[in-house]
Design a protein around this motif. Structure first.
Motif, PDB file in Angstrom:
ATOM      1  N   THR A   1      26.638  23.361  -9.081  1.00 21.40           N
ATOM      2  CA  THR A   1      26.679  24.541  -9.941  1.00 21.40           C
ATOM      3  C   THR A   1      25.418  25.373  -9.714  1.00 21.40           C
ATOM      4  OG1 THR A   1      25.624  23.343 -11.750  1.00 21.40           O
ATOM      5  CG2 THR A   1      28.045  23.414 -11.758  1.00 21.40           C
ATOM      6  N   GLY A   2      25.378  26.521 -10.351  1.00 22.78           N
ATOM      7  CA  GLY A   2      24.176  27.341 -10.329  1.00 22.78           C
ATOM      8  C   GLY A   2      23.931  28.094  -9.038  1.00 22.78           C
ATOM      9  N   GLY A   3      24.990  28.390  -8.301  1.00 13.51           N
ATOM     10  CA  GLY A   3      24.834  29.180  -7.087  1.00 13.51           C
ATOM     11  C   GLY A   3      24.367  28.397  -5.879  1.00 13.51           C
TER      12      GLY A   3
ATOM     13  N   PRO B   1      30.471  19.057  -4.889  1.00 12.31           N
ATOM     14  CA  PRO B   1      30.514  20.125  -5.878  1.00 12.31           C
ATOM     15  C   PRO B   1      29.187  20.223  -6.626  1.00 12.31           C
ATOM     16  CG  PRO B   1      32.395  18.635  -6.111  1.00 12.31           C
ATOM     17  CD  PRO B   1      31.434  17.994  -5.172  1.00 12.31           C
TER      18      PRO B   1
ATOM     19  N   CYS C   1      28.672  25.665  -4.874  1.00 14.30           N
ATOM     20  CA  CYS C   1      28.811  25.992  -6.290  1.00 14.30           C
ATOM     21  C   CYS C   1      30.291  26.136  -6.669  1.00 14.30           C
ATOM     22  CB  CYS C   1      28.061  27.292  -6.600  1.00 14.30           C
ATOM     23  SG  CYS C   1      28.162  27.769  -8.340  1.00 14.30           S
ATOM     24  N   THR C   2      30.705  25.326  -7.632  1.00 13.52           N
ATOM     25  CA  THR C   2      32.087  25.424  -8.116  1.00 13.52           C
ATOM     26  C   THR C   2      32.263  26.643  -9.010  1.00 13.52           C
ATOM     27  OG1 THR C   2      31.587  23.957  -9.975  1.00 13.52           O
ATOM     28  CG2 THR C   2      32.483  22.935  -7.987  1.00 13.52           C
ATOM     29  N   GLN C   3      31.208  27.032  -9.741  1.00 12.85           N
ATOM     30  CA  GLN C   3      31.284  28.202 -10.615  1.00 12.85           C
ATOM     31  C   GLN C   3      31.505  29.475  -9.799  1.00 12.85           C
ATOM     32  OE1 GLN C   3      27.373  27.347 -12.162  1.00 12.85           O
ATOM     33  NE2 GLN C   3      28.205  27.055 -14.221  1.00 12.85           N
ATOM     34  N   CYS C   4      30.920  29.508  -8.616  1.00 15.83           N
ATOM     35  CA  CYS C   4      31.029  30.680  -7.734  1.00 15.83           C
ATOM     36  C   CYS C   4      32.282  30.631  -6.860  1.00 15.83           C
ATOM     37  CB  CYS C   4      29.792  30.781  -6.842  1.00 15.83           C
ATOM     38  SG  CYS C   4      28.235  30.920  -7.746  1.00 15.83           S
ATOM     39  N   ARG C   5      33.023  29.519  -6.953  1.00 18.32           N
ATOM     40  CA  ARG C   5      34.254  29.346  -6.166  1.00 18.32           C
ATOM     41  C   ARG C   5      33.980  29.350  -4.660  1.00 18.32           C
ATOM     42  NH1 ARG C   5      37.117  27.606 -10.148  1.00 18.32           N
ATOM     43  NH2 ARG C   5      37.757  29.051 -11.759  1.00 18.32           N
ATOM     44  N   TRP C   6      32.943  28.611  -4.254  1.00 19.53           N
ATOM     45  CA  TRP C   6      32.563  28.581  -2.846  1.00 19.53           C
ATOM     46  C   TRP C   6      33.175  27.412  -2.078  1.00 19.53           C
ATOM     47  CZ3 TRP C   6      26.803  30.049  -3.989  1.00 19.53           C
ATOM     48  CH2 TRP C   6      26.737  31.430  -4.178  1.00 19.53           C
TER      49      TRP C   6
END
Length: 85
Positions: free
Chosen positions: A39-41, A37, A6-11
């Motif tokens: 999204t959404g965890g 990449p 997840c890019t939103q979570c910066r993983w």
């Protein structure tokens, strides 16, 4: 092989670190490892499009657990040394 993160979570750092662990362990057996990449965890490890680890169901993986699952698919005869214990 693929690690979707997840890019939103910066993983990305976590995915990169796991990729490094797997590429080091299976340097002769793996021909490629993609970081995808998402999204959404999402944090999913796939071997030949088969999900071997999904964070949503199993939590974040310990590297040794993922190494065992990958080994069972790409090199069942390979010893993982101390990771086997």
């Amino acid at each position: 092989m693929q690690i979707e993160y997840c890019t939103q979570c910066r993983w990305l750092p976590r995915a990169s670190w796991l990729a490094q662990e797997l590429l080091t362990t299976f340097e002769q057996e793996l021909t490629e490892l993609a970081l995808k990449p998402g999204t959404g965890g999402v944090f999913v490890v796939r071997v030949d499009d088969e999900v071997v680890w999904d964070r949503r169901e199993q939590g974040f993986p310990e590297p040794t657990a993922v190494k065992r699952l990958v080994r069972d698919r790409v090199a069942p005869e390979k010893s993982l040394g101390h990771s086997e214990r």
